[in-house]
Design a protein around this motif. Structure first.
Motif, PDB file in Angstrom:
ATOM      1  N   GLU A 108       0.838  -1.199   0.000  1.00 14.41           N
ATOM      2  CA  GLU A 108       0.000   0.000   0.000  1.00 14.41           C
ATOM      3  C   GLU A 108       0.874   1.251   0.000  1.00 14.41           C
ATOM      4  O   GLU A 108       0.586   2.245  -0.660  1.00 14.41           O
ATOM      5  CB  GLU A 108      -0.909  -0.012   1.236  1.00 14.41           C
ATOM      6  CG  GLU A 108      -1.879   1.136   1.322  1.00 14.41           C
ATOM      7  CD  GLU A 108      -3.106   0.952   0.446  1.00 14.41           C
ATOM      8  OE1 GLU A 108      -3.842   1.929   0.262  1.00 14.41           O
ATOM      9  OE2 GLU A 108      -3.325  -0.157  -0.068  1.00 14.41           O
ATOM     10  N   ASN A 167      -1.402  -1.664  -6.328  1.00 13.55           N
ATOM     11  CA  ASN A 167      -2.203  -1.517  -7.551  1.00 13.55           C
ATOM     12  C   ASN A 167      -1.967  -2.679  -8.510  1.00 13.55           C
ATOM     13  O   ASN A 167      -2.909  -3.232  -9.086  1.00 13.55           O
ATOM     14  CB  ASN A 167      -1.874  -0.185  -8.235  1.00 13.55           C
ATOM     15  CG  ASN A 167      -2.470   1.002  -7.511  1.00 13.55           C
ATOM     16  OD1 ASN A 167      -3.560   0.917  -6.957  1.00 13.55           O
ATOM     17  ND2 ASN A 167      -1.746   2.119  -7.493  1.00 13.55           N
ATOM     18  N   GLY A 210      -3.158  -5.926  -6.623  1.00 12.16           N
ATOM     19  CA  GLY A 210      -4.611  -5.942  -6.506  1.00 12.16           C
ATOM     20  C   GLY A 210      -5.293  -6.246  -7.823  1.00 12.16           C
ATOM     21  O   GLY A 210      -6.292  -6.987  -7.867  1.00 12.16           O
ATOM     22  N   ALA A 211      -4.773  -5.680  -8.923  1.00 18.62           N
ATOM     23  CA  ALA A 211      -5.345  -5.945 -10.242  1.00 18.62           C
ATOM     24  C   ALA A 211      -5.188  -7.417 -10.597  1.00 18.62           C
ATOM     25  O   ALA A 211      -6.119  -8.063 -11.110  1.00 18.62           O
ATOM     26  CB  ALA A 211      -4.673  -5.060 -11.287  1.00 18.62           C
ATOM     27  N   VAL A 215     -10.623  -4.845  -1.470  1.00 16.24           N
ATOM     28  CA  VAL A 215     -10.103  -3.703  -2.227  1.00 16.24           C
ATOM     29  C   VAL A 215      -9.414  -2.758  -1.245  1.00 16.24           C
ATOM     30  O   VAL A 215     -10.042  -2.290  -0.285  1.00 16.24           O
ATOM     31  CB  VAL A 215     -11.224  -2.954  -2.971  1.00 16.24           C
ATOM     32  CG1 VAL A 215     -10.656  -1.751  -3.722  1.00 16.24           C
ATOM     33  CG2 VAL A 215     -11.933  -3.893  -3.926  1.00 16.24           C
ATOM     34  N   GLN A 260      -5.960   1.101  -4.030  1.00 19.62           N
ATOM     35  CA  GLN A 260      -6.622   0.558  -5.217  1.00 19.62           C
ATOM     36  C   GLN A 260      -7.887   1.353  -5.530  1.00 19.62           C
ATOM     37  O   GLN A 260      -8.153   1.714  -6.678  1.00 19.62           O
ATOM     38  CB  GLN A 260      -7.049  -0.892  -4.974  1.00 19.62           C
ATOM     39  CG  GLN A 260      -6.021  -1.955  -5.237  1.00 19.62           C
ATOM     40  CD  GLN A 260      -6.627  -3.307  -4.979  1.00 19.62           C
ATOM     41  OE1 GLN A 260      -6.723  -3.753  -3.837  1.00 19.62           O
ATOM     42  NE2 GLN A 260      -7.078  -3.953  -6.028  1.00 19.62           N
ATOM     43  N   ASN A 281      -7.382   4.601  -7.136  1.00 19.79           N
ATOM     44  CA  ASN A 281      -6.732   4.545  -8.449  1.00 19.79           C
ATOM     45  C   ASN A 281      -7.749   4.877  -9.545  1.00 19.79           C
ATOM     46  O   ASN A 281      -8.815   4.264  -9.639  1.00 19.79           O
ATOM     47  CB  ASN A 281      -6.154   3.143  -8.666  1.00 19.79           C
ATOM     48  CG  ASN A 281      -5.361   3.037  -9.945  1.00 19.79           C
ATOM     49  OD1 ASN A 281      -5.312   3.974 -10.750  1.00 19.79           O
ATOM     50  ND2 ASN A 281      -4.722   1.894 -10.156  1.00 19.79           N
ATOM     51  N   PHE A 298      -9.227   1.995 -11.582  1.00 21.29           N
ATOM     52  CA  PHE A 298      -9.823   0.852 -10.887  1.00 21.29           C
ATOM     53  C   PHE A 298     -11.025   0.282 -11.635  1.00 21.29           C
ATOM     54  O   PHE A 298     -11.156  -0.944 -11.797  1.00 21.29           O
ATOM     55  CB  PHE A 298     -10.224   1.238  -9.460  1.00 21.29           C
ATOM     56  CG  PHE A 298     -10.939   0.148  -8.721  1.00 21.29           C
ATOM     57  CD1 PHE A 298     -10.267  -1.008  -8.350  1.00 21.29           C
ATOM     58  CD2 PHE A 298     -12.287   0.253  -8.433  1.00 21.29           C
ATOM     59  CE1 PHE A 298     -10.925  -2.033  -7.687  1.00 21.29           C
ATOM     60  CE2 PHE A 298     -12.955  -0.748  -7.774  1.00 21.29           C
ATOM     61  CZ  PHE A 298     -12.272  -1.900  -7.390  1.00 21.29           C
TER      62      PHE A 298
END
Length: 552
Positions: free
Chosen positions: A346, A352, A355-356, A383, A387, A390, A393
Motif C-alpha cells: 500500500e 495496484n 490488486g489488479a 479492495v 486501489q 486509483n 480501478f
C-alpha cells in the motif's frame, strides 16, 4: 557614585548596606536598605546568588556578577549585579555592588529563546522542544520505573478547509484547535505542533490503555464541536495514535514513529478515534528496504499466490462462495504474513499491480470452482484504499469481468469504512459505477470503524461483514450477542445480506443462524485453501467443510 547611571551600594564584608546611591533608591522604589543585608533587595529565590557573590568577592580580588530579579513598585525587573572588594581608608575590607537594569535585554533574549523552541502560529512547543521533553520523560521513566505515553494527533478534514477558505482561515482554525487541545491536558503534559495540522502530546506517568482512551475521547469530543472562524462554521475532528514507553519503543524516534503509525491506522479505520500501537498488528515493513526489494523480486518470480476461504450458508451449511486472500511465499523464508506485506505494498504503490492481478485471478478461479461444484458460486475480493483511489480501478474491474465472463452478481468487493470516510464524494462515484455493473459491495469489519448509518443510506451497499471481534465470545457474551442482534436486525430491515467472520464452533453457528445471519466463514467452515484443495472440497459435495481437506 551619585552621578552614576547604575545603582551603587557600599557594603561591609558581611554584605550589610552602608550606603546606597540616588539611582539605587530610584531602582528600589525608595526602599532604604542602610544597615540591612543587600539580599533583602532581590527576590527570595535569588538571595542565594547574592550571598554567593559576596562570598566570592570577599575571597578574591576579582569581581563577580550574576543576574537577579528585583521587585519594584512597577513590577519585577532584571538586574545585572556585580560585586567587588576594596580596602577602605581605615584598612577594612569593604564591598561595592553595582546594579544595571537589563530588563529590556533579558526580555529580548527570552523572546528569542521562545521563538527557537515554540511554534510561531500557535505558541505551542515546536519539534525541538518536544524532542527535549521526550528525552526528559525517558530519563525520568528510567529512574522511576513509570512509563509515559506519546500521542500523535492529526486534524480530520483540515486540508479541505485550508484549500476552500484559504490559509488565514486555516491558521485561525489551528490556533483555536491548539487552545482546545491544551485545555484537555494537565499542567505536566506537553502539547507540541510539529507541522501542518499535526500535533504530538507527551503524557508523563504510567498510563494504561483504558486511561489513554479516556484522555483521547476528551480530545476528540472537544474537537468535534463546531469552530466559528471568521464568519464560517467549520467542523473538523482529530484522529489519534498512541505509543507507550517502553512497551512500544525505548527511544524518541521509535515512539514518534509508532504513534504516527497508530494514528494513520485510526484514520484508515474510521477517523475520530484513538488507536494504540500494537507490535503484532502494526509492523512497519515500509522501512525494511530489504523486504521491499524482495517483494518486487517476488512479483517478478511469481511468489505471490491466492488462497480461498469457504463462505457457507448458515442454514443449509452449503458452500456459496469463497473469499480470495493473497499470500506471499518468500524464497528461502516461507510464508510472509499479510500484515507485513500488504501495508508495504500500500505504501510503495505495488498494491495496484498486485490488486489488479488478484481481482482477475479470483474472477477466473471462481468460474473453475463453479464447474467443479456444478452450481453458481460467488467470489469476495478485498479492495485496498490505494486501489480504490486509483483512477483506473473501474477499467481493471471491467477487464476482470470480461476475461472471466463472470456476472456482476457473482462478485462481491469488500471495502473498509475508512475508504468511505476519506473522500465520500469520490467513494460515491466509484461505488455507483460498481453497482451499475451489478457488482455487489460489502463493508468489511462492520462495527469496528466509524459505523455511520448514513453510509447505508447514501451508498449502494449490499452486504455487511460482521467482524470476528463480535463473534469470538458468542453465545456467552451478552454484549456481543446484543451487538450481533442489532446488526442482523438492521441488515434484515434494509434488505442487506450478512456474513459473520471468524466462526470457529457449532455454538456460534447455531446462534447466528437462529438470529437470521445469512452466511458465515471461519475455521469451522474451512481455513484458506489452495485452489486445488478448494476444488477437491467442492467435488466431494460436503455440505460443510469439516473434513481433513478443509482443515489444511
Amino acid at each position: 557614585m551619585e552621578a552614576a547611571g547604575d545603582a551603587v551600594f557600599r557594603l561591609n564584608a558581611e554584605g550589610i548596606v552602608l550606603y546606597a546611591s540616588r539611582r539605587a533608591a530610584e531602582m528600589t522604589g525608595g526602599l532604604d536598605l542602610t544597615g540591612r543585608p543587600l539580599g533583602l533587595l532581590v527576590e527570595l529565590a535569588d538571595r542565594p546568588k547574592v550571598d554567593s557573590l559576596i562570598a566570592q568577592a570577599t575571597a578574591s580580588s576579582e569581581p563577580s556578577k550574576s543576574n537577579v530579579r528585583i521587585q519594584t513598585a512597577s513590577g519585577v525587573i532584571w538586574v545585572e549585579l556585580q560585586v567587588s572588594s576594596f580596602i577602605s581608608p581605615g584598612g577594612d575590607t569593604e564591598l561595592m555592588a553595582v546594579g544595571r537594569d537589563i530588563s529590556t535585554q533579558q526580555a529580548t533574549e527570552e523572546r528569542l529563546r521562545h521563538m527557537a523552541t515554540h511554534d510561531a502560529l500557535t505558541g505551542l512547543p515546536n519539534r525541538s522542544l518536544l524532542s527535549d521533553r521526550i528525552r526528559m520523560a525517558i530519563a525520568q521513566a528510567r529512574r522511576t520505573g513509570r512509563g509515559f505515553v506519546v500521542l500523535a494527533l492529526d486534524l480530520d478534514g483540515f486540508k479541505k478547509v485550508n484549500d476552500a477558505l484559504g490559509h488565514p482561515v486555516g491558521d485561525a482554525l489551528l490556533r483555536v484547535a491548539a487552545m482546545r487541545l491544551t485545555e484537555t491536558m494537565r499542567n505536566v503534559d506537553t502539547l507540541a505542533r510539529v507541522g501542518g495540522d499535526e500535533f504530538v502530546a507527551v503524557l508523563p506517568g504510567a498510563v494504561s490503555e483504558a486511561e489513554i482512551q479516556i484522555i483521547a475521547r476528551r480530545m476528540i469530543s472537544t474537537m468535534q464541536l463546531p469552530f466559528e472562524i471568521q464568519g464560517h462554521t467549520l467542523y473538523v475532528g482529530t484522529s489519534i495514535g498512541a505509543a507507550i514507553f517502553p512497551e512500544h519503543g525505548d527511544s524518541e524516534v521509535k515512539l514518534l514513529a509508532h504513534a504516527d503509525t497508530a494514528m494513520y491506522r485510526a484514520k484508515e479505520t474510521g477517523k475520530a478515534r484513538c488507536v494504540v500501537y500494537n507490535h503484532q498488528k502494526f509492523t512497519a515493513p515500509e522501512h525494511d528496504v530489504s523486504m521491499e526489494a524482495a517483494m518486487f523480486q517476488g512479483v517478478r518470480d511469481g511468489e505471490f499466490l491466492m488462497h480461498y476461504q469457504p463462505i457457507v450458508d448458515a442454514r443449509t451449511r452449503q458452500i456459496v462462495g469463497f473469499e480470495a486472500l493473497m499470500r506471499w511465499v518468500r524464497a528461502g523464508q516461507g510464508m510472509v504474513s499479510p500484515a507485513q506485506f500488504i501495508p508495504m505494498a500500500e505504501s510503495n504503490g505495488l498494491i495496484n499491480l498486485l490488486g489488479a492481478w488478484a481481482l482477475k485471478a479470483a474472477c477466473v478461479q471462481v468460474r473453475r470452482f463453479e464447474e467443479a461444484a456444478g452450481r453458481p458460486l460467488y467470489i469476495s475480493v478485498n479492495v485496498s484504499p490505494r486501489q480504490f483511489r486509483n483512477d483506473q480501478f473501474i477499467d481493471i474491474l471491467d477487464e476482470a469481468m470480461r476475461l472471466s465472463g463472470l456476472a456482476g452478481q457473482q462478485l462481491l468487493l469488500e471495502i473498509t469504512e475508512g475508504i468511505l470516510m476519506s473522500d465520500p464524494e469520490h467513494a460515491e462515484s466509484v461505488l455507483h459505477a460498481m453497482a451499475s455493473r451489478d457488482v455487489r459491495i460489502a463493508i468489511d469489519d462492520f462495527g469496528t470503524g466509524y459505523s455511520s448509518l448514513a453510509y447505508l443510506k447514501r451508498f449502494p451497499i449490499a452486504t455487511l461483514k460482521i467482524d470476528r471481534a463480535f463473534i469470538k465470545d458468542l453465545p456467552t457474551s451478552v454484549k456481543d450477542a446484543a451487538i450481533c442482534n442489532v446488526v442482523l436486525s438492521l441488515a434484515s430491515h434494509l434488505n442487506l445480506t450478512t456474513v459473520a467472520e471468524g466462526v470457529e464452533n457449532e455454538a456460534q453457528l447455531n446462534f447466528l443462524a437462529a438470529q437470521g445471519c445469512g452466511m458465515i466463514q471461519g475455521y469451522l467452515t474451512g481455513r484458506p485453501l489452495m485452489p486445488e484443495d478448494a476444488m477437491e472440497l467442492l467435488k466431494s459435495g460436503q455440505p460443510m467443510a469439516l473434513d481433513a481437506v478443509a482443515m489444511k
